[in-house]
Enzyme design. Structure first.
Site, PDB file in Angstrom:
ATOM      1  N   SER A   1       0.838  -1.195   0.000  1.00  0.00           N
ATOM      2  CA  SER A   1       0.000   0.000   0.000  1.00  0.00           C
ATOM      3  C   SER A   1       0.871   1.242   0.000  1.00  0.00           C
ATOM      4  O   SER A   1       2.040   1.206   0.380  1.00  0.00           O
ATOM      5  CB  SER A   1      -0.902   0.018   1.226  1.00  0.00           C
ATOM      6  OG  SER A   1      -0.142   0.321   2.393  1.00  0.00           O
ATOM      7  N   ASP A   2       0.286   2.353  -0.430  1.00  0.00           N
ATOM      8  CA  ASP A   2       0.914   3.634  -0.152  1.00  0.00           C
ATOM      9  C   ASP A   2       0.778   3.892   1.345  1.00  0.00           C
ATOM     10  O   ASP A   2       0.014   3.220   2.041  1.00  0.00           O
ATOM     11  CB  ASP A   2       0.245   4.746  -0.966  1.00  0.00           C
ATOM     12  CG  ASP A   2       1.185   5.906  -1.246  1.00  0.00           C
ATOM     13  OD1 ASP A   2       2.145   6.095  -0.467  1.00  0.00           O
ATOM     14  OD2 ASP A   2       0.968   6.633  -2.240  1.00  0.00           O
ATOM     15  N   TRP A   3       1.521   4.859   1.847  1.00  0.00           N
ATOM     16  CA  TRP A   3       1.539   5.141   3.280  1.00  0.00           C
ATOM     17  C   TRP A   3       0.166   5.651   3.747  1.00  0.00           C
ATOM     18  O   TRP A   3      -0.293   6.707   3.305  1.00  0.00           O
ATOM     19  CB  TRP A   3       2.621   6.164   3.593  1.00  0.00           C
ATOM     20  CG  TRP A   3       3.948   5.589   3.948  1.00  0.00           C
ATOM     21  CD1 TRP A   3       4.688   5.887   5.055  1.00  0.00           C
ATOM     22  CD2 TRP A   3       4.724   4.614   3.235  1.00  0.00           C
ATOM     23  NE1 TRP A   3       5.865   5.156   5.065  1.00  0.00           N
ATOM     24  CE2 TRP A   3       5.908   4.375   3.956  1.00  0.00           C
ATOM     25  CE3 TRP A   3       4.520   3.909   2.052  1.00  0.00           C
ATOM     26  CZ2 TRP A   3       6.874   3.461   3.540  1.00  0.00           C
ATOM     27  CZ3 TRP A   3       5.483   3.007   1.631  1.00  0.00           C
ATOM     28  CH2 TRP A   3       6.639   2.787   2.370  1.00  0.00           C
TER      29      TRP A   3
END
Length: 730
Positions: free
Chosen positions: A273-275
């Protein structure tokens, strides 16, 4: 070796005769459930507390914590498993070089490459691979084994604050260039991601917006760019984006992750995932998410993963597959056998030279009336005005920010604390000093451009005026419009009014409006040109290097020509970096352009842009003739290209084809370097997937039999040679 039995000198997975799949399976099966889950839950690899600056109360507690033990100090970190000799995962951002270094580890730095727009403007896949190899080699020497690189989102809006990290508005150019850069990174035994999957096309409300587009249009545009790049570069990981796509968060979209990526494309790597982009546990895992990147102030959903397995909500085998995908990617790129370690040797001189080659190859000459450029020997006095050209060149801001060798300068303009830290950054590569070094006999004077009338008075008394105009862009913020900030339009107008030999050098991360264009003689788009940008710009202006770049994005004549004249959700009151997006309510973003992104939207609506996709001048002239088009099962064109000018130069001949009843698409190009008077027969074969359309009813790609309109030209919409081809159905 007997299958499943440890080798005498080590572990069973040390056997290099086995495939990456076999080696990964043996290693993952030797892990406990806790060890497998640990791979799926990185922690933040650094701490803002190490910056030594004033942090506002809005910065959450997790960002103030000390750096984890064992972490180099960057984006993400997973501790090693010593009993299995499994290395820690050390991740860093890497859109434009190995980022998150100098400001998190004072004293360290990396090669700051030009923006991805500059790289894509080169239309040079070999150069893209070289740029990637610079990132990979430096990451390896610094001890990182995962690079968060490979920005493949199409440029749908020229105000997107993160466009400088992306390649282009075209899926073929994006796929080929990003794929080759990824391949270059991974050639140094480093895993590269590709991101942000998918439709992360504006920064305003990026964590809450819902991108709405029909399946066929998505398949033919952004998904196609990712597909081409993945097939060409074989990234080890895909980073899913913050936003929703057709009602589902990208990181919990079964359609995007399971059906398309892992199913149809048979992607063997892992999905991270992105942050802070995770919003569930079971739904995300079921949809195909493998790794939850640090969540920041959001709930840590994967903290409940073991309990979910214990209670039977998530199968044990699913966790094993998630961990296996990570381990397999490390084996596939050689990161398990050639392990990065801090303290490796970096050839700073060679890497800086590579950065300069990208800057020179990607700069686009947009105007050159009267052949003002390159600067003639008869020019005895030059005024350089504005843009901090006496200090350096602008870079893009945010997580991709690289602290360059040679240092940087922050244009804080009175800001303090975190505001000053996030202010525009200039790499210390001065165009003024570089041009002075190339022209020791020329009087070159400088004015900072803060007072247009003072600058104009200086320009009045020189042979040539060079105005450097800048437009900072930073991740998390979109530009409100296409204009230049800091009253630079007025500055350029004032200078050009008194000096009719005025050239403008643009350092931007996006297209910009040019109300002063009729008044100036020349315009050079240098993008964010990296740590040797000053030397590159000086070489181009003085003729030591020749412009070869072509626009990877359309420059519109105004925002009224865009599919969304106003940015959905944009609020001027929330123009604070990395703040405000989470406070926005969810909202839809519709894509009326569908797959007609960029130049195809302009063609469909018969709009005339300021400058079209693919456009760029050179210091010479080229003639096209003798077009031959071959159809049938494949499409191939050949033609004669001649350099009719007085200097050597590079032409980027572009092939566009229209599926019957639809707009023209770029299906191939040839970059040709010719000496004066030299000619060459050029052949371009169309990429077959760009001759097809996606049928959402049949769930497959189809190519209709019929007559396809074909043209070869210098830019989108510029039909230098025109023809047609009859193609068979497929």
């Amino acid at each position: 070796m007997v299958q499943g039995v440890c080798l005498a000198e080590g572990h069973a997975w040390d056997d290099k005769a086995l495939s990456p799949d076999q080696r990964a399976a043996k290693l993952v099966d030797a892990m406990t459930l806790d060890e497998q889950i640990a791979l799926l839950r990185p922690v933040d690899g650094a701490s803002l507390a190490s910056l030594g600056i004033q942090l506002p109360p809005s910065i959450p507690a997790w960002m103030r914590q000390p750096k984890p033990a064992g972490a180099i100090g960057s984006a993400g970190y997973v501790p090693a498993i010593p009993r299995l000799d499994f290395p820690a995962l050390q991740e860093s951002d890497a859109g434009l070089g190995v980022a998150d270094i100098g400001y998190l580890r004072p004293g360290d730095a990396a090669t700051a490459l030009p923006s991805s727009l500059a790289l894509a403007a080169s239309f040079d896949t070999g150069l893209a691979r070289e740029a990637g190899s610079v990132i990979g080699a430096e990451a390896h020497a610094k001890g990182f084994n995962v690079q968060l690189a490979g920005g493949a989102d199409l440029i749908r809006d020229p105000r997107n604050g993160r466009n400088f990290e992306y390649a282009s508005e075209d899926p073929l150019l994006t796929g080929d260039m990003v794929g080759e850069e990824i391949a270059g990174i991974q050639s140094k035994h480093i895993v590269s991601t590709i991101k942000h999957y998918v439709l992360n096309d504006q920064e305003t409300g990026r964590t809450v917006l819902d991108a709405r587009i029909d399946e066929a249009a998505l398949r033919e545009s952004d998904l196609l760019a990712f597909q081409v790049a993945i097939e060409r570069g074989h990234p080890g990981a895909v980073m899913c984006s913050y936003n929703k796509v057709n009602g589902n968060y990208a990181c919990e979209s079964d359609f995007l992750l399971n059906r398309v990526l892992k199913g149809e494309w048979e992607f063997p790597g892992w999905v991270m995932s992105d942050w802070g982009a995770v919003h569930s546990l079971k739904q995300s895992v079921d949809a195909g998410l493998d790794q939850e990147s640090p969540q920041g102030g959001d709930p840590d959903y994967f903290a409940g993963l073991k309990d979910a397995v214990t209670h039977g909500d998530i199968p044990r085998e699913k966790v094993r597959d998630m961990a296996y995908r990570i381990v397999r990617a490390l084996f596939a790129v050689g990161a398990m056998d050639d392990r990065p370690a801090p303290g490796g040797t970096i050839d700073k001189v060679a890497d800086a030279a590579a950065a300069q080659r990208v800057a020179e190859a990607g700069a686009v000459l947009l105007k050159n009336d009267g052949q003002l450029l390159p600067l003639h020997e008869s020019v005895k006095s030059i005024a350089i005005i504005g843009g901090h050209a006496d200090i350096g060149v602008l870079s893009g801001g945010g997580s991709s920010q690289v602290t360059p060798y040679g240092g940087s300068f922050r244009d804080a303009r009175g800001q303090t604390g975190i505001a000053a830290f996030l202010s525009p950054v200039y790499d210390l590569s001065s165009p003024l000093k570089a041009l002075q070094a190339l022209r020791p006999g020329t009087r070159i004077v400088f004015d900072d451009g803060s007072d247009p009338q003072r600058a104009a008075e200086l320009a009045r008394h020189v042979d040539v005026a060079l105005v450097f105009a800048v437009k900072p862009q930073i991740e998390s913020l979109d530009a409100p419009d296409l204009s230049l900030p800091y009253q630079q339009d007025a500055l350029i107008d004032a200078v050009a009014t008194v000096n009719h030999h005025t050239a403008v050098v643009l350092e931007t991360g996006n297209p910009v409006a040019m109300p002063w264009l009729p008044k100036v003689k020349a315009v050079l788009e240098a993008w964010y040109p990296g740590q040797r940008g000053g030397e590159a710009i000086a070489s181009l202006l003085d003729g030591k290097a020749a412009p070869a770049g072509r626009l990877p994005v359309t420059f519109p004549a105004g925002t009224a020509q865009l599919p969304r004249p106003a940015i959905p959700g944009f609020d001027p009151a929330r123009q604070v970096p990395f703040e405000g997006a989470g406070r926005l309510s969810p909202f839809p973003v519709d894509y009326p352009e569908g797959s007609n992104v960029g130049y195809r939207w302009f063609e469909k609506n018969k709009f005339t842009p300021l400058f079209p996709f693919g456009y760029g001048l050179t210091y010479t002239h080229f003639a096209y003739s003798h077009l031959l088009v071959k159809g049938g099962q494949d499409l191939q064109v050949s033609f004669k290209l001649a350099n009719t000018g007085r200097t050597a130069g590079v032409e980027v001949a572009q092939l566009y084809v229209a599926v019957p009843g639809r707009t023209h698409r770029l299906v191939g190009w040839a970059k040709v370097d010719l000496k004066p008077g030299e000619s060459q027969t050029v052949t371009i074969t169309a990429d077959p997937r760009f001759l097809a359309s996606y049928d959402a009813t049949l769930h497959r790609w189809t190519r209709l039999a019929g007559v396809y309109d074909v043209y070869v030209g210098k830019a989108a919409g510029v039909s230098t040679l025109h023809g047609s081809a009859t193609l068979a159905a497929q």
